[in-house]
Design a protein around this motif. Structure first.
Motif, PDB file in Angstrom:
ATOM      1  N   UNK A 242      26.758  34.566  68.140  1.00 47.96           N
ATOM      2  CA  UNK A 242      27.258  34.007  66.684  1.00 47.96           C
ATOM      3  C   UNK A 242      27.853  34.910  65.971  1.00 47.96           C
ATOM      4  N   UNK A 243      28.046  36.283  65.958  1.00 56.51           N
ATOM      5  CA  UNK A 243      28.842  37.512  65.441  1.00 56.51           C
ATOM      6  C   UNK A 243      30.151  37.112  66.059  1.00 56.51           C
ATOM      7  N   UNK A 244      30.589  36.966  67.396  1.00 56.35           N
ATOM      8  CA  UNK A 244      31.718  36.242  67.980  1.00 56.35           C
ATOM      9  C   UNK A 244      32.534  35.226  67.143  1.00 56.35           C
ATOM     10  N   UNK A 245      31.692  34.293  66.564  1.00 57.42           N
ATOM     11  CA  UNK A 245      31.705  33.121  65.755  1.00 57.42           C
ATOM     12  C   UNK A 245      32.481  33.759  64.173  1.00 57.42           C
ATOM     13  N   UNK A 246      31.855  34.275  64.170  1.00 56.26           N
ATOM     14  CA  UNK A 246      32.079  34.957  63.212  1.00 56.26           C
ATOM     15  C   UNK A 246      33.695  36.012  62.283  1.00 56.26           C
ATOM     16  N   UNK A 247      33.158  36.586  63.457  1.00 57.19           N
ATOM     17  CA  UNK A 247      34.694  37.705  63.909  1.00 57.19           C
ATOM     18  C   UNK A 247      36.039  36.723  64.104  1.00 57.19           C
ATOM     19  N   UNK A 248      36.006  35.588  64.232  1.00 57.13           N
ATOM     20  CA  UNK A 248      36.657  35.044  64.631  1.00 57.13           C
ATOM     21  C   UNK A 248      37.539  33.644  64.175  1.00 57.13           C
ATOM     22  N   UNK A 249      36.953  33.362  63.196  1.00 60.96           N
ATOM     23  CA  UNK A 249      36.773  32.385  62.153  1.00 60.96           C
ATOM     24  C   UNK A 249      38.387  32.412  60.710  1.00 60.96           C
ATOM     25  N   UNK A 250      39.292  31.537  61.235  1.00 62.68           N
ATOM     26  CA  UNK A 250      40.824  31.914  60.798  1.00 62.68           C
ATOM     27  C   UNK A 250      40.054  31.119  59.519  1.00 62.68           C
ATOM     28  N   UNK A 251      40.677  31.748  58.312  1.00 60.03           N
ATOM     29  CA  UNK A 251      40.895  31.609  57.293  1.00 60.03           C
ATOM     30  C   UNK A 251      39.561  32.133  56.502  1.00 60.03           C
ATOM     31  N   UNK A 252      38.468  33.263  57.058  1.00 53.47           N
ATOM     32  CA  UNK A 252      37.125  33.759  56.269  1.00 53.47           C
ATOM     33  C   UNK A 252      38.097  34.500  54.994  1.00 53.47           C
ATOM     34  N   UNK A 253      37.339  34.015  54.287  1.00 55.07           N
ATOM     35  CA  UNK A 253      37.067  35.147  52.854  1.00 55.07           C
ATOM     36  C   UNK A 253      35.599  36.144  53.288  1.00 55.07           C
ATOM     37  N   UNK A 254      35.495  36.409  54.460  1.00 51.80           N
ATOM     38  CA  UNK A 254      34.098  37.853  54.940  1.00 51.80           C
ATOM     39  C   UNK A 254      34.600  38.578  54.899  1.00 51.80           C
ATOM     40  N   UNK A 255      33.962  39.623  53.436  1.00 53.61           N
ATOM     41  CA  UNK A 255      34.696  40.397  53.689  1.00 53.61           C
ATOM     42  C   UNK A 255      33.061  41.613  53.510  1.00 53.61           C
ATOM     43  N   UNK A 256      32.678  42.718  53.760  1.00 52.65           N
ATOM     44  CA  UNK A 256      31.497  43.894  53.756  1.00 52.65           C
ATOM     45  C   UNK A 256      31.053  43.982  52.132  1.00 52.65           C
ATOM     46  N   UNK A 257      30.192  44.641  51.758  1.00 51.69           N
ATOM     47  CA  UNK A 257      30.479  44.603  50.380  1.00 51.69           C
ATOM     48  C   UNK A 257      30.366  46.435  50.485  1.00 51.69           C
ATOM     49  N   UNK A 258      30.409  46.751  51.703  1.00 47.53           N
ATOM     50  CA  UNK A 258      31.279  48.402  51.761  1.00 47.53           C
ATOM     51  C   UNK A 258      32.901  48.521  50.728  1.00 47.53           C
ATOM     52  N   UNK A 259      33.666  47.103  51.557  1.00 53.95           N
ATOM     53  CA  UNK A 259      35.180  47.371  51.079  1.00 53.95           C
ATOM     54  C   UNK A 259      34.928  46.940  49.620  1.00 53.95           C
TER      55      UNK A 259
END
Length: 311
Positions: A242-259
């Motif tokens: 599941x983590x690898x799928x999130x980390x390889x999702x092209x076009x994803x706008x996901x960031x961390x709140x730390x950013x």
């Protein structure tokens, strides 16, 4: 069950408001400045899952706590933890359960040092929320889950009673029979997301569009899960997939709140999320540690921020 929510910020305010909306006995422990804001404007939540507004939410100042609560819900930033502990300590009695929703593991040591470790539960949440300039809580997407559990594992009468109070409140509630593993799983993913997006100053999709971006994200992830394995909490195959799928999702706008915090010039949880993870590493890393480079990057930001504040 009398529930004390420590703070009425993005996380505590969101979950506390959901609980308040379904009639739970919730009181927000706030500082004077936040108390005045809530008195003037109320507690407001803007969410894809439904907006909430309370003109006069129940609030209390630390100096006015008169008796113990049954449950303390703690969701502060790690750098505010000691102050938060001092503020809610008067609300803790012999049977008070403390449910922290902080990331990582270091906060458990601090809570255990101050209170009976048997009364400190394990917990985590998954939500993207922030406070706007007016103090309203903005829920940024449809994710809003909380996972709780006994740190000794399994189920208990206590955790089931707490789950009955927290459940049915408009967010996803899960009871984990291995909450420490659940917390490690989130820590591994969050540390990867935080270090990757902060180091590259970009969301996942933009990092993947750059040469070497996917390899960097996977290196960070593999280092983080390797540290979890060093500590007998290696993520399972489903978690890794599941983590690898999130980390390889092209076009994803996901960031961390730390950013978001970093870009706003705000304090960050560099030590609690990344530094403490590195401190728990047992196995040597072949070649350059991307995680260590990312940590240096975050600490350099903190040094610069501190220097500019003194100027």
């Amino acid at each position: 069950m009398r529930i004390l929510v420590v703070g009425a910020g993005a996380i505590g305010g969101y979950f506390g408001a959901r609980l308040l909306d379904v009639g739970r006995d919730v009181t927000f422990l706030v500082r004077e400045r936040r108390a005045e804001r809530l008195r003037q404007c109320g507690l407001k939540v803007k969410s894809p899952e439904g907006d909430l507004a309370f003109a006069c939410p129940p609030i209390v100042l630390a100096k006015d706590i008169g008796q113990p609560f049954d449950l303390v819900l703690l969701s502060c930033k790690a750098y505010d933890l000691q102050g938060a502990i001092d503020s809610f300590a008067p609300a803790v009695g012999p049977d008070t359960a403390i449910l922290p929703l902080l990331n990582g593991m270091g906060h458990l040591d601090a809570l255990d040092a101050r209170f009976d470790p048997a009364n400190v539960l394990g917990g985590q949440c998954v939500i993207a929320a922030t406070l706007d300039a007016g103090g309203e809580i903005l829920h940024l997407n449809n994710m809003h889950s909380m996972t709780i559990g006994e740190r000794t594992g399994g189920r208990s009468v206590r955790i089931d009673a707490i789950a009955a109070q927290l459940g049915g409140a408009g967010f996803d509630l899960n009871v984990s029979e291995d909450i420490l593993q659940s917390m490690w799983d989130k820590w591994v993913f969050l540390a990867t997301l935080a270090t990757g997006t902060c180091l590259m100053r970009a969301p996942i999709g933009d990092i993947l569009a750059a040469p070497g971006g996917e390899a960097l994200l996977f290196q960070l992830f593999d280092e983080c899960r390797g540290i979890a394995a060093d500590n007998a909490h290696a993520p399972g195959e489903a978690v890794v997939a599941r983590a690898r799928a999130f980390l390889s999702e092209r076009g994803s706008s996901m960031t961390a709140s730390m950013l978001r915090d970093l870009e706003n010039g705000a304090p960050i949880e560099a030590d609690h999320i990344v530094g403490d993870l590195l401190a728990r590493r047992r196995a040597a890393v072949n070649g350059v540690s991307a995680l260590a480079v990312a940590y240096t990057h975050l600490k350099a930001y903190e040094a610069r921020r501190s220097r500019m504040a003194r100027a």
